[in-house]
Design a protein around this motif. Structure first.
Motif, PDB file in Angstrom:
ATOM      1  N   VAL A  25       0.859  -1.189   0.000  1.00  0.00           N
ATOM      2  CA  VAL A  25       0.000   0.000   0.000  1.00  0.00           C
ATOM      3  C   VAL A  25       0.897   1.241   0.000  1.00  0.00           C
ATOM      4  O   VAL A  25       1.819   1.340   0.818  1.00  0.00           O
ATOM      5  N   PRO A  26       0.659   2.197  -0.917  1.00  0.00           N
ATOM      6  CA  PRO A  26       1.496   3.405  -0.920  1.00  0.00           C
ATOM      7  C   PRO A  26       1.257   4.246   0.343  1.00  0.00           C
ATOM      8  O   PRO A  26       0.166   4.193   0.934  1.00  0.00           O
ATOM      9  N   PRO A 138     -10.575   9.979  -9.368  1.00  0.00           N
ATOM     10  CA  PRO A 138      -9.192  10.210  -8.928  1.00  0.00           C
ATOM     11  C   PRO A 138      -9.068  10.243  -7.403  1.00  0.00           C
ATOM     12  O   PRO A 138      -9.975  10.715  -6.712  1.00  0.00           O
ATOM     13  N   GLY A 139      -7.955   9.695  -6.922  1.00  0.00           N
ATOM     14  CA  GLY A 139      -7.666   9.718  -5.486  1.00  0.00           C
ATOM     15  C   GLY A 139      -8.529   8.800  -4.648  1.00  0.00           C
ATOM     16  O   GLY A 139      -8.535   8.908  -3.422  1.00  0.00           O
ATOM     17  N   THR A 140      -9.258   7.893  -5.283  1.00  0.00           N
ATOM     18  CA  THR A 140     -10.112   6.961  -4.523  1.00  0.00           C
ATOM     19  C   THR A 140      -9.739   5.517  -4.834  1.00  0.00           C
ATOM     20  O   THR A 140      -9.131   5.228  -5.863  1.00  0.00           O
ATOM     21  N   VAL A 141     -10.148   4.637  -3.907  1.00  0.00           N
ATOM     22  CA  VAL A 141      -9.960   3.198  -4.108  1.00  0.00           C
ATOM     23  C   VAL A 141     -11.346   2.608  -4.359  1.00  0.00           C
ATOM     24  O   VAL A 141     -12.239   2.733  -3.521  1.00  0.00           O
ATOM     25  N   ASP A 194     -13.823 -12.301   4.472  1.00  0.00           N
ATOM     26  CA  ASP A 194     -12.877 -12.084   3.361  1.00  0.00           C
ATOM     27  C   ASP A 194     -11.677 -11.307   3.893  1.00  0.00           C
ATOM     28  O   ASP A 194     -11.690 -10.827   5.029  1.00  0.00           O
ATOM     29  N   LEU A 195     -10.660 -11.170   3.036  1.00  0.00           N
ATOM     30  CA  LEU A 195      -9.502 -10.369   3.440  1.00  0.00           C
ATOM     31  C   LEU A 195      -9.962  -8.926   3.638  1.00  0.00           C
ATOM     32  O   LEU A 195     -10.708  -8.389   2.812  1.00  0.00           O
ATOM     33  N   PRO A 196      -9.542  -8.283   4.727  1.00  0.00           N
ATOM     34  CA  PRO A 196     -10.015  -6.907   4.964  1.00  0.00           C
ATOM     35  C   PRO A 196      -9.303  -5.908   4.055  1.00  0.00           C
ATOM     36  O   PRO A 196      -8.270  -6.218   3.471  1.00  0.00           O
ATOM     37  N   VAL A 197      -9.882  -4.724   3.949  1.00  0.00           N
ATOM     38  CA  VAL A 197      -9.208  -3.635   3.235  1.00  0.00           C
ATOM     39  C   VAL A 197      -7.908  -3.349   3.994  1.00  0.00           C
ATOM     40  O   VAL A 197      -7.937  -3.208   5.226  1.00  0.00           O
ATOM     41  N   PRO A 198      -6.754  -3.331   3.313  1.00  0.00           N
ATOM     42  CA  PRO A 198      -5.481  -3.160   4.028  1.00  0.00           C
ATOM     43  C   PRO A 198      -5.465  -1.924   4.926  1.00  0.00           C
ATOM     44  O   PRO A 198      -6.045  -0.886   4.590  1.00  0.00           O
ATOM     45  N   ALA A 199      -4.759  -2.084   6.053  1.00  0.00           N
ATOM     46  CA  ALA A 199      -4.768  -1.036   7.083  1.00  0.00           C
ATOM     47  C   ALA A 199      -4.228   0.301   6.568  1.00  0.00           C
ATOM     48  O   ALA A 199      -4.659   1.355   7.014  1.00  0.00           O
ATOM     49  N   GLY A 200      -3.308   0.269   5.635  1.00  0.00           N
ATOM     50  CA  GLY A 200      -2.697   1.512   5.140  1.00  0.00           C
ATOM     51  C   GLY A 200      -3.623   2.358   4.290  1.00  0.00           C
ATOM     52  O   GLY A 200      -3.284   3.501   3.950  1.00  0.00           O
ATOM     53  N   ILE A 201      -4.770   1.819   3.909  1.00  0.00           N
ATOM     54  CA  ILE A 201      -5.688   2.585   3.050  1.00  0.00           C
ATOM     55  C   ILE A 201      -6.713   3.299   3.925  1.00  0.00           C
ATOM     56  O   ILE A 201      -7.377   2.672   4.751  1.00  0.00           O
ATOM     57  N   ASP A 202      -6.833   4.605   3.729  1.00  0.00           N
ATOM     58  CA  ASP A 202      -7.799   5.406   4.488  1.00  0.00           C
ATOM     59  C   ASP A 202      -9.220   4.953   4.104  1.00  0.00           C
ATOM     60  O   ASP A 202      -9.593   5.060   2.921  1.00  0.00           O
ATOM     61  N   PRO A 203     -10.010   4.444   5.066  1.00  0.00           N
ATOM     62  CA  PRO A 203     -11.358   3.953   4.726  1.00  0.00           C
ATOM     63  C   PRO A 203     -12.231   5.004   4.043  1.00  0.00           C
ATOM     64  O   PRO A 203     -13.145   4.668   3.279  1.00  0.00           O
ATOM     65  N   ALA A 204     -11.926   6.284   4.301  1.00  0.00           N
ATOM     66  CA  ALA A 204     -12.728   7.356   3.689  1.00  0.00           C
ATOM     67  C   ALA A 204     -12.553   7.402   2.169  1.00  0.00           C
ATOM     68  O   ALA A 204     -13.392   7.952   1.454  1.00  0.00           O
ATOM     69  N   THR A 205     -11.431   6.842   1.690  1.00  0.00           N
ATOM     70  CA  THR A 205     -11.178   6.890   0.237  1.00  0.00           C
ATOM     71  C   THR A 205     -11.732   5.660  -0.485  1.00  0.00           C
ATOM     72  O   THR A 205     -11.699   5.604  -1.707  1.00  0.00           O
ATOM     73  N   VAL A 206     -12.203   4.666   0.292  1.00  0.00           N
ATOM     74  CA  VAL A 206     -12.674   3.417  -0.318  1.00  0.00           C
ATOM     75  C   VAL A 206     -14.166   3.503  -0.602  1.00  0.00           C
ATOM     76  O   VAL A 206     -14.946   3.935   0.252  1.00  0.00           O
TER      77      VAL A 206
END
Lengths: 241, 139
Positions: A25-26, A138-141, A194-206
């Motif tokens: 995760v960046p 842009p800027g979202t997952v 399922d595998l969770p959204v990786p911790a490094g990703i801000d949930p607000a962007t998902v």
């Protein structure tokens, strides 16, 4: 000549970066890029009953995405759609670089250009008969959720067993070829197991994906063709009703 | 003319799938000729794009071994491509509601005796007939 080589090299470096499958995760999401998060369920190993065999098949094929021209109703740069500016990629093939691994699952994070995208193919199957379109901001997952690929066998066909595969291999080019089937896909939202959204990703962007079905396009990958839900699976379901 | 050739190819391609050798054609009860031609053209377009995976020939210092390997690889690849084209046509035409019909022996003989243009016309008539002439194959 030397000058021409230098100019070509400079242009190559100046070209926009191609899409990338990220292995970690960046630290921060690039606001000019969009990100796809997708989890693959591995296919069951048909020979899992043999002693010492693994339960699931290794992930050898995956999703290929393409940028969609909504006005022309085709993949950008192909068929009736307008070409993309030089250096921009219309298609994003599968690269086997998972971000995380679980029991029978693999999680991928792919960095692409923000645009309207289509699920073009999986393995050797192009979903030319009907696929899903989705928007990447842009800027979202964008979370595609969990995808399961299965062979879409026709009414009179089935997966070849070990003996048939061996017989075909022994007979070489003169033997009866085993049946072949295109892939079909099932997407479902990510669940608790399922595998969770990786911790490094801000949930607000998902944000969860919003698929629009019905995209039809040419067989640009040169493989088998299908509807994403499976032509044969639909026919079987209709008959069962 | 091009369309006729494509059509002839389309009705000839599934024949290879039928081991018995009787012609196999696509059928949909009372389909309009124009609709059938359009559906078939779309499926042929998809089939045209098919490329069989490359077959690598193992290296050998013996030129004859390389030649035999390359010949067999070419044969296998060509067969694989035909198999894939059959699959694409079958899936695509099934999606549009067509069934595959294996012609009766009598019909097979009749078709053999026709010139290409007449044969194509006959297939058009068969494709949209009220009843299929032959065995309806699994979808």
């Amino acid at each position: 000549m030397r000058c021409a080589i230098l100019v070509a090299a400079a242009l190559a470096f100046a070209a926009p970066a191609a899409a990338e499958t990220l292995k970690k995760v960046p630290a921060a999401l690039n606001p000019a890029k969009a990100y796809i998060l997708v989890e693959y369920k591995l296919q069951r190993n048909p020979f899992a009953n043999f002693p010492g065999s693994r339960k699931t098949m290794p992930l050898q094929a995956g999703l290929a995405f393409a940028r969609w021209d909504s006005a022309a109703g085709d993949i950008r740069g192909m068929g009736k759609a307008k070409p993309l500016p030089a250096g921009e990629q219309a298609m994003e093939g599968f690269r086997n670089k998972p971000l995380a691994k679980g029991e029978g699952t693999r999680l991928f994070l792919i960095e692409v250009e923000p645009d309207t995208w289509v699920v073009e193919a999986f393995g050797g199957t192009s979903f030319s008969l009907g696929s899903y379109i989705f928007e990447l901001a842009p800027g979202t997952v964008t979370d595609l959720g969990v995808v399961t690929a299965e062979n879409d066998w026709a009414e009179d066909q089935e997966a070849p067993d070990g003996a048939e595969i061996l017989a075909a291999a022994m007979a070489g080019p003169f033997g009866k070829k085993p049946d072949m089937a295109p892939f079909r896909l099932t997407f479902r939202p990510r669940a608790a197991d399922d595998l969770p959204v990786p911790a490094g990703i801000d949930p607000a962007t998902v944000r969860p994906v919003a698929f629009t079905p019905g995209a039809k396009f040419g067989n640009y990958t040169g493989g088998l063709v299908n509807r994403i839900e499976g032509v044969n699976a639909r026919l079987k379901a209709a008959k069962a009703e | 003319m091009r369309h006729l050739i494509l059509f002839a190819a389309a009705v000839a391609l599934p024949v290879s799938a039928a081991a018995a050798g009787e012609p196999v054609y696509f059928y949909k009860a009372a389909v309009e000729r124009e609709a059938f031609a359009g559906d078939l053209a779309q499926c042929l377009d998809l089939a045209k794009g098919v490329q069989a995976p490359r077959m690598d020939v193992p290296y050998s210092p013996n030129l004859y071994a390389v030649a035999v390997g390359a010949f067999l690889a070419g044969l296998t690849r060509s067969r694989e491509r035909r198999h894939m084209i059959d699959n694409v046509l079958r899936t695509c035409m099934s999606d549009k509601g067509y069934r595959r019909v294996e012609a009766t022996k009598a019909l097979g003989k009749e078709l053999d005796g026709l010139a290409e243009k007449e044969r194509v016309e006959r297939f058009y008539t068969l494709a949209s007939a009220a009843e299929p002439v032959g065995e309806v194959l699994p979808q």
